[in-house]
Scaffold this motif. Structure first.
Motif, PDB file in Angstrom:
ATOM      1  N   VAL A  30     -43.539   1.707  41.576  1.00 36.76           N
ATOM      2  CA  VAL A  30     -42.968   0.380  41.812  1.00 36.76           C
ATOM      3  C   VAL A  30     -41.685   0.227  40.999  1.00 36.76           C
ATOM      4  O   VAL A  30     -41.678   0.466  39.791  1.00 36.76           O
ATOM      5  N   LYS A  31     -40.615  -0.198  41.649  1.00 36.56           N
ATOM      6  CA  LYS A  31     -39.352  -0.511  40.965  1.00 36.56           C
ATOM      7  C   LYS A  31     -39.073  -1.993  41.149  1.00 36.56           C
ATOM      8  O   LYS A  31     -38.812  -2.455  42.269  1.00 36.56           O
ATOM      9  N   PRO A  32     -39.148  -2.765  40.083  1.00 36.71           N
ATOM     10  CA  PRO A  32     -38.851  -4.202  40.203  1.00 36.71           C
ATOM     11  C   PRO A  32     -37.456  -4.409  40.787  1.00 36.71           C
ATOM     12  O   PRO A  32     -36.488  -3.783  40.345  1.00 36.71           O
ATOM     13  N   THR A  33     -37.368  -5.276  41.788  1.00 40.88           N
ATOM     14  CA  THR A  33     -36.094  -5.460  42.482  1.00 40.88           C
ATOM     15  C   THR A  33     -35.823  -6.933  42.731  1.00 40.88           C
ATOM     16  O   THR A  33     -36.680  -7.672  43.222  1.00 40.88           O
ATOM     17  N   LEU A  34     -34.618  -7.347  42.374  1.00 36.73           N
ATOM     18  CA  LEU A  34     -34.155  -8.713  42.573  1.00 36.73           C
ATOM     19  C   LEU A  34     -33.209  -8.764  43.759  1.00 36.73           C
ATOM     20  O   LEU A  34     -32.294  -7.948  43.872  1.00 36.73           O
ATOM     21  N   ALA A  35     -33.418  -9.740  44.642  1.00 36.93           N
ATOM     22  CA  ALA A  35     -32.467 -10.014  45.718  1.00 36.93           C
ATOM     23  C   ALA A  35     -31.651 -11.242  45.341  1.00 36.93           C
ATOM     24  O   ALA A  35     -32.211 -12.279  44.984  1.00 36.93           O
ATOM     25  N   ILE A  36     -30.341 -11.101  45.402  1.00 41.33           N
ATOM     26  CA  ILE A  36     -29.442 -12.220  45.134  1.00 41.33           C
ATOM     27  C   ILE A  36     -28.820 -12.651  46.457  1.00 41.33           C
ATOM     28  O   ILE A  36     -28.150 -11.857  47.119  1.00 41.33           O
ATOM     29  N   LEU A  37     -29.076 -13.885  46.848  1.00 40.27           N
ATOM     30  CA  LEU A  37     -28.536 -14.422  48.092  1.00 40.27           C
ATOM     31  C   LEU A  37     -27.475 -15.459  47.749  1.00 40.27           C
ATOM     32  O   LEU A  37     -27.764 -16.492  47.139  1.00 40.27           O
ATOM     33  N   ARG A  38     -26.253 -15.143  48.140  1.00 39.13           N
ATOM     34  CA  ARG A  38     -25.122 -16.018  47.807  1.00 39.13           C
ATOM     35  C   ARG A  38     -24.353 -16.355  49.076  1.00 39.13           C
ATOM     36  O   ARG A  38     -24.088 -15.498  49.907  1.00 39.13           O
ATOM     37  N   VAL A  39     -23.976 -17.629  49.194  1.00 38.88           N
ATOM     38  CA  VAL A  39     -23.157 -18.086  50.316  1.00 38.88           C
ATOM     39  C   VAL A  39     -21.798 -18.502  49.757  1.00 38.88           C
ATOM     40  O   VAL A  39     -21.700 -19.426  48.957  1.00 38.88           O
ATOM     41  N   GLU A  41     -17.992 -17.887  47.731  1.00 39.87           N
ATOM     42  CA  GLU A  41     -17.419 -17.183  46.579  1.00 39.87           C
ATOM     43  C   GLU A  41     -17.126 -18.122  45.408  1.00 39.87           C
ATOM     44  O   GLU A  41     -16.063 -18.067  44.807  1.00 39.87           O
ATOM     45  N   ARG A  42     -18.057 -19.007  45.073  1.00 46.82           N
ATOM     46  CA  ARG A  42     -17.822 -19.894  43.924  1.00 46.82           C
ATOM     47  C   ARG A  42     -17.751 -19.074  42.640  1.00 46.82           C
ATOM     48  O   ARG A  42     -18.584 -18.198  42.397  1.00 46.82           O
ATOM     49  N   GLN A  43     -16.774 -19.390  41.798  1.00 50.60           N
ATOM     50  CA  GLN A  43     -16.547 -18.596  40.602  1.00 50.60           C
ATOM     51  C   GLN A  43     -17.740 -18.607  39.653  1.00 50.60           C
ATOM     52  O   GLN A  43     -18.071 -17.594  39.038  1.00 50.60           O
ATOM     53  N   GLY A  44     -18.395 -19.761  39.519  1.00 53.37           N
ATOM     54  CA  GLY A  44     -19.561 -19.836  38.647  1.00 53.37           C
ATOM     55  C   GLY A  44     -20.684 -18.934  39.111  1.00 53.37           C
ATOM     56  O   GLY A  44     -21.348 -18.267  38.306  1.00 53.37           O
ATOM     57  N   ASP A  45     -20.895 -18.901  40.433  1.00 52.29           N
ATOM     58  CA  ASP A  45     -21.930 -18.025  41.004  1.00 52.29           C
ATOM     59  C   ASP A  45     -21.588 -16.563  40.755  1.00 52.29           C
ATOM     60  O   ASP A  45     -22.459 -15.748  40.409  1.00 52.29           O
ATOM     61  N   LEU A  46     -20.322 -16.225  40.944  1.00 55.54           N
ATOM     62  CA  LEU A  46     -19.898 -14.832  40.768  1.00 55.54           C
ATOM     63  C   LEU A  46     -20.105 -14.374  39.325  1.00 55.54           C
ATOM     64  O   LEU A  46     -20.571 -13.253  39.081  1.00 55.54           O
ATOM     65  N   ALA A  47     -19.789 -15.241  38.376  1.00 47.37           N
ATOM     66  CA  ALA A  47     -19.956 -14.885  36.966  1.00 47.37           C
ATOM     67  C   ALA A  47     -21.427 -14.683  36.631  1.00 47.37           C
ATOM     68  O   ALA A  47     -21.797 -13.715  35.947  1.00 47.37           O
ATOM     69  N   TYR A  48     -22.277 -15.581  37.116  1.00 49.60           N
ATOM     70  CA  TYR A  48     -23.706 -15.454  36.845  1.00 49.60           C
ATOM     71  C   TYR A  48     -24.264 -14.201  37.504  1.00 49.60           C
ATOM     72  O   TYR A  48     -25.085 -13.482  36.917  1.00 49.60           O
ATOM     73  N   GLU A  49     -23.804 -13.930  38.720  1.00 51.52           N
ATOM     74  CA  GLU A  49     -24.262 -12.741  39.440  1.00 51.52           C
ATOM     75  C   GLU A  49     -23.884 -11.465  38.685  1.00 51.52           C
ATOM     76  O   GLU A  49     -24.697 -10.546  38.551  1.00 51.52           O
ATOM     77  N   ARG A  50     -22.660 -11.411  38.181  1.00 51.39           N
ATOM     78  CA  ARG A  50     -22.235 -10.226  37.423  1.00 51.39           C
ATOM     79  C   ARG A  50     -23.114 -10.022  36.193  1.00 51.39           C
ATOM     80  O   ARG A  50     -23.525  -8.904  35.879  1.00 51.39           O
ATOM     81  N   GLY A  51     -23.402 -11.116  35.496  1.00 52.60           N
ATOM     82  CA  GLY A  51     -24.233 -11.020  34.310  1.00 52.60           C
ATOM     83  C   GLY A  51     -25.638 -10.562  34.631  1.00 52.60           C
ATOM     84  O   GLY A  51     -26.217  -9.720  33.915  1.00 52.60           O
ATOM     85  N   ALA A  52     -26.205 -11.095  35.723  1.00 56.09           N
ATOM     86  CA  ALA A  52     -27.560 -10.711  36.122  1.00 56.09           C
ATOM     87  C   ALA A  52     -27.622  -9.244  36.534  1.00 56.09           C
ATOM     88  O   ALA A  52     -28.554  -8.515  36.164  1.00 56.09           O
ATOM     89  N   VAL A  67     -24.388 -11.299  50.558  1.00 52.28           N
ATOM     90  CA  VAL A  67     -23.344 -12.325  50.538  1.00 52.28           C
ATOM     91  C   VAL A  67     -23.060 -12.762  51.969  1.00 52.28           C
ATOM     92  O   VAL A  67     -22.711 -11.934  52.820  1.00 52.28           O
ATOM     93  N   LEU A  68     -23.215 -14.059  52.219  1.00 56.52           N
ATOM     94  CA  LEU A  68     -22.955 -14.623  53.532  1.00 56.52           C
ATOM     95  C   LEU A  68     -21.701 -15.494  53.468  1.00 56.52           C
ATOM     96  O   LEU A  68     -21.403 -16.085  52.425  1.00 56.52           O
ATOM     97  N   LEU A  94     -33.131 -14.756  44.000  1.00 56.61           N
ATOM     98  CA  LEU A  94     -32.253 -15.726  43.350  1.00 56.61           C
ATOM     99  C   LEU A  94     -31.327 -16.286  44.417  1.00 56.61           C
ATOM    100  O   LEU A  94     -30.497 -15.559  44.974  1.00 56.61           O
ATOM    101  N   LEU A  95     -31.478 -17.561  44.712  1.00 53.70           N
ATOM    102  CA  LEU A  95     -30.643 -18.240  45.697  1.00 53.70           C
ATOM    103  C   LEU A  95     -29.668 -19.153  44.976  1.00 53.70           C
ATOM    104  O   LEU A  95     -30.076 -20.061  44.244  1.00 53.70           O
ATOM    105  N   PHE A  96     -28.379 -18.904  45.170  1.00 52.01           N
ATOM    106  CA  PHE A  96     -27.378 -19.766  44.546  1.00 52.01           C
ATOM    107  C   PHE A  96     -27.263 -21.075  45.319  1.00 52.01           C
ATOM    108  O   PHE A  96     -27.138 -21.086  46.548  1.00 52.01           O
ATOM    109  N   ARG A  97     -27.309 -22.154  44.593  1.00 47.73           N
ATOM    110  CA  ARG A  97     -27.175 -23.492  45.155  1.00 47.73           C
ATOM    111  C   ARG A  97     -26.159 -24.267  44.322  1.00 47.73           C
ATOM    112  O   ARG A  97     -25.916 -23.896  43.167  1.00 47.73           O
TER     113      ARG A  97
END
Length: 284
Positions: A30-39, A41-52, A67-68, A94-97
């Motif tokens: 088992v490999k723990p896997t995170l899915a990041i769903l982003r709609v 290109e908000r800068q705050g979302d991008l920064a958090y995504e890079r960190g995660a 990325v949609l 992780l769904l960005f809202r």
């Protein structure tokens, strides 16, 4: 003696544990896997995504980023989200809202399966916090506060805790988590009269109002542990600051978390630790 409660050592200890857990999970295939769903290109979302993504890579957690476009059709978005819900090898979502206006944000929030709700955003996860059961996961910032208390050996049992702020993201779930560790908890909010008279009684004070440097000496007394969850941009200082007037408070209280460098530093670590925990729960 005053102590600055920094987040980096807490995040480091959590990362070490995650690496051990990921190694153990690999023996089960088992490999723990995170899915990041982003709609969009908000800068705050991008920064958090890079960190995660950086943290995931450092501890051995997989990431799939979807990325949609900002104008994505509703059926395409919800089909994508449901696909992540049902995919066996995805352990957390992780769904960005907030989402664009054409998408029903409330429907999206509630649609995430509790076992994959690593951000702790659904009503099911909040129910798990209030019932102290393993339904979903705790909201990340609220749990980050608890992780800091645990790491620094600050006991909650028998202590009087005051939380300023009643949001479903931090204040209310955190109050429940503190009570589960046998603290006596008071929540203060915008309608609470004479807040300083209440906060001065606290052994543990957590402020998450988001009101820039609103907590000064009149709210504090000697011996308190203060965790500052608020984060604001101070144009006069040209940088980030919290709810607490740090320089003023450190002359009074026993310990205080800084902003930046405090609770926020731990929040992403909590998110990724939830992915690892979700993978552990998935093993029959």
């Amino acid at each position: 003696m005053f102590q600055t409660i920094k987040g980096a050592p807490v995040a480091g200890a959590m990362a070490d544990k995650m690496k051990l857990d990921v190694a153990k999970l690999s023996t089960y295939g088992v490999k723990p896997t995170l899915a990041i769903l982003r709609v969009g290109e908000r800068q705050g979302d991008l920064a958090y995504e890079r960190g995660a993504m950086k943290l995931c890579a450092s501890v051995g957690v997989g990431v799939r980023s979807l990325v949609l476009p900002e104008d994505v059709a509703s059926n395409v978005f919800f089909d994508t989200l449901e696909g992540l819900n049902t995919e066996k090898n995805i352990h957390g979502i992780l769904l960005f809202r907030p989402l664009p206006k054409q998408l029903d944000g409330e429907r999206a929030r509630q649609m995430i399966h509790p076992e994959k709700d690593v951000d702790g955003c659904t009503d099911s996860s909040l129910a798990g916090v209030f019932t102290n059961s393993q339904i979903g996961f705790e909201p990340c910032t609220a749990q980050a506060v608890m992780e800091m208390l645990h790491y620094y050996g600050i006991p909650c049992a028998g202590k009087r805790a005051v939380v300023i702020g009643r949001s479903l993201v931090v204040g209310r779930p955190l109050a429940m988590m503190l009570m589960q560790e046998n603290a006596t908890v008071t929540i203060c909010h915008t309608w609470t009269p004479d807040v300083p008279s209440i906060t001065r009684q606290a052994d543990i004070l957590v402020t998450c109002s988001g009101q820039m440097e609103s907590i000064g000496k009149e709210y504090l007394r000697e011996g308190q542990i203060v965790l500052d969850v608020g984060i604001s941009y101070n144009p006069k200082k040209g940088g980030l600051c919290g709810d607490v007037k740090f320089e003023e408070a450190k002359e009074i209280v026993s310990a205080l978390s800084p902003v930046p460098g405090g609770v926020g530093t731990v929040t992403t670590s909590v998110l990724i630790s939830h992915v690892v925990e979700a993978a552990k729960r998935s093993i029959p």
